[in-house]
Design a protein around this motif. Structure first.
Motif: not given
Length: 420
Positions: A184, A269-270
């Motif tokens: 990310g 981030t995810s």
């Protein structure tokens, strides 16, 4: 207000310029400064790693506020010495500065505060290195556990490259921090912190790799931009609530309250925001773009933080604009830089000095790896990029290099936050 700024980089030049525009500032000095700060502030000699010398200078110069720019003097206890001398100081104590000075300490604080960060392991014995690396998957993240000026990190999918960097650090007596890789886009969030009071500045993004397309080794930073057009408008407030405020509260709980600028480097981030690192001071080169957009007078703001009155300050005011900075580096950087080359255009508009000095004949010459930061502003990121690179055309340093793609992906709309 008499303000003494400690440091000699482009970050300090940026702070000095902001102070010079503050009507409350009646006298301004920079120690030791550089060829750029000399144009707007008194220059004073100082070994920034000597707390007693910094305190003595603050007293003899009759400073009302000392602003410590770099991390090394903060970790060494300069802020403690200045405050003990009875002078207000913007910067954390040595105990609180461990949030940057020791990555393992920072990890411990984040764990206690329940703040999301990369899985990590400390290795202090070469015999344990291979077994520890086997517990991680590529890309491997290998960091110097202590201060390394942004250059102690290697991120590589090649196990041998990761192992070689770790062995070099260990052979030099430095413990190694291994981390899981965070996906990310990255964000730099500066926050003014006064104990449990946290006030965020504009989020920014910097560029650590030396070459275009994020190629080559890590550096102290090759450029930055703000604001982030791809980020949620609530990003800063969300990160304060979930990351910075819990860490600030944990520092208070440990009886080492943080006072100064707490800088969270994060990956979006995810799985949500995750901390890459904390720094205990304004970041360079992000400071150059963040302060270019700040409209609230800086001296009053930093003095309020240093004296425990940050909660009393009104909401910050920002320009409805964008800023981009591009770092001009000397030949050889981030390895051993070539020094002493004449720079032309160093006094141009938007040019901030970092590794420079002025010779007896008046010429400005290179004196460090990152030599200058060139800042451009505009109504949006496109205009700010154009302004920065236009100004850069007027700067000449033999053998120098810079990135040509600072903020380019953001301008093109190519940056997205991974979906959960």
């Amino acid at each position: 207000m008499r303000v003494l700024v400690v440091g000699s980089g482009a970050r300090e030049h940026s702070i000095v310029l902001a102070m010079a525009q503050d009507p409350e500032v009646t006298a301004l000095a920079c120690a030791p400064g550089n060829a750029g700060t000399a144009a707007v502030a008194e220059q004073r000699g100082l070994d920034v790693t000597d707390p007693a010398a910094a305190a003595a200078l603050a007293i003899s110069w009759k400073a009302d506020l000392v602003v410590v720019g770099p991390e090394v003097p903060l970790v060494a206890g300069v802020a403690d010495a200045v405050r003990a001398a009875g002078v207000a100081c913007f910067g954390p104590s040595a105990a609180a500065a461990r949030i940057e000075g020791s990555k393992s300490f920072a990890k411990d604080v984040m764990t206690a505060a329940r703040v999301n960060t990369a899985t990590s392991e400390i290795v202090d014995n070469p015999a344990h290195l291979d077994a520890a690396l086997a517990r991680f998957t590529p890309p491997y993240v290998v960091k110097d556990d202590g201060l390394a000026a942004g250059k102690g990190v290697v991120v590589s999918a090649d196990l041998e490259v990761a192992r070689a960097h770790a062995r070099t650090l260990l052979d030099d007596g430095h413990p190694v921090l291994l981390e899981s890789y965070l996906d990310g886009p990255e964000v730099s969030l500066f926050c003014l912190v006064d104990g449990a009071t946290v006030v965020p500045l504009l989020p920014a993004q910097d560029f650590k790799r030396v070459g275009d397309g994020d190629s080559g080794p890590n550096t102290g930073g090759m450029g930055a931009y703000a604001p982030l057009p791809w980020a949620s408008p609530s990003l800063a407030d969300d990160l304060v609530r979930t990351v910075v405020a819990p860490v600030a509260e944990e520092m208070v709980r440990r009886a080492t309250p943080f006072s100064g600028l707490l800088y969270a480097g994060l990956a979006l981030t995810s799985a949500g925001p995750a901390v890459i690192e904390f720094n205990c001071r304004f970041g360079d080169p992000e400071t150059q773009v963040v302060l270019a957009l700040l409209r609230t007078p800086l001296a009053r703001l930093l003095h309020a933080t240093a004296t425990g009155r940050l909660a009393e300050e009104p909401a910050l005011q920002w320009a409805d604009a964008a800023a981009v900075t591009v770092v001009v580096a000397a030949e050889g950087y981030p390895g051993t830089p070539r020094l002493g080359d004449v720079i032309t255009g160093a006094d141009g508009e938007g040019v901030l000095h970092a590794g420079t000095r002025r010779r007896d004949d008046g010429a400005v010459v290179s004196a460090g790896g990152r030599v200058l930061s060139v800042v451009g502003t505009g109504t949006d990121l496109t205009a700010a990029r154009q302004d920065a690179y236009r100004r850069l055309e007027g700067v000449h340093l033999a053998g120098s290099h810079h990135r040509t793609d600072i903020a380019l992906r953001a301008e093109r709309g190519e940056i997205t936050v991974p979906a959960p």
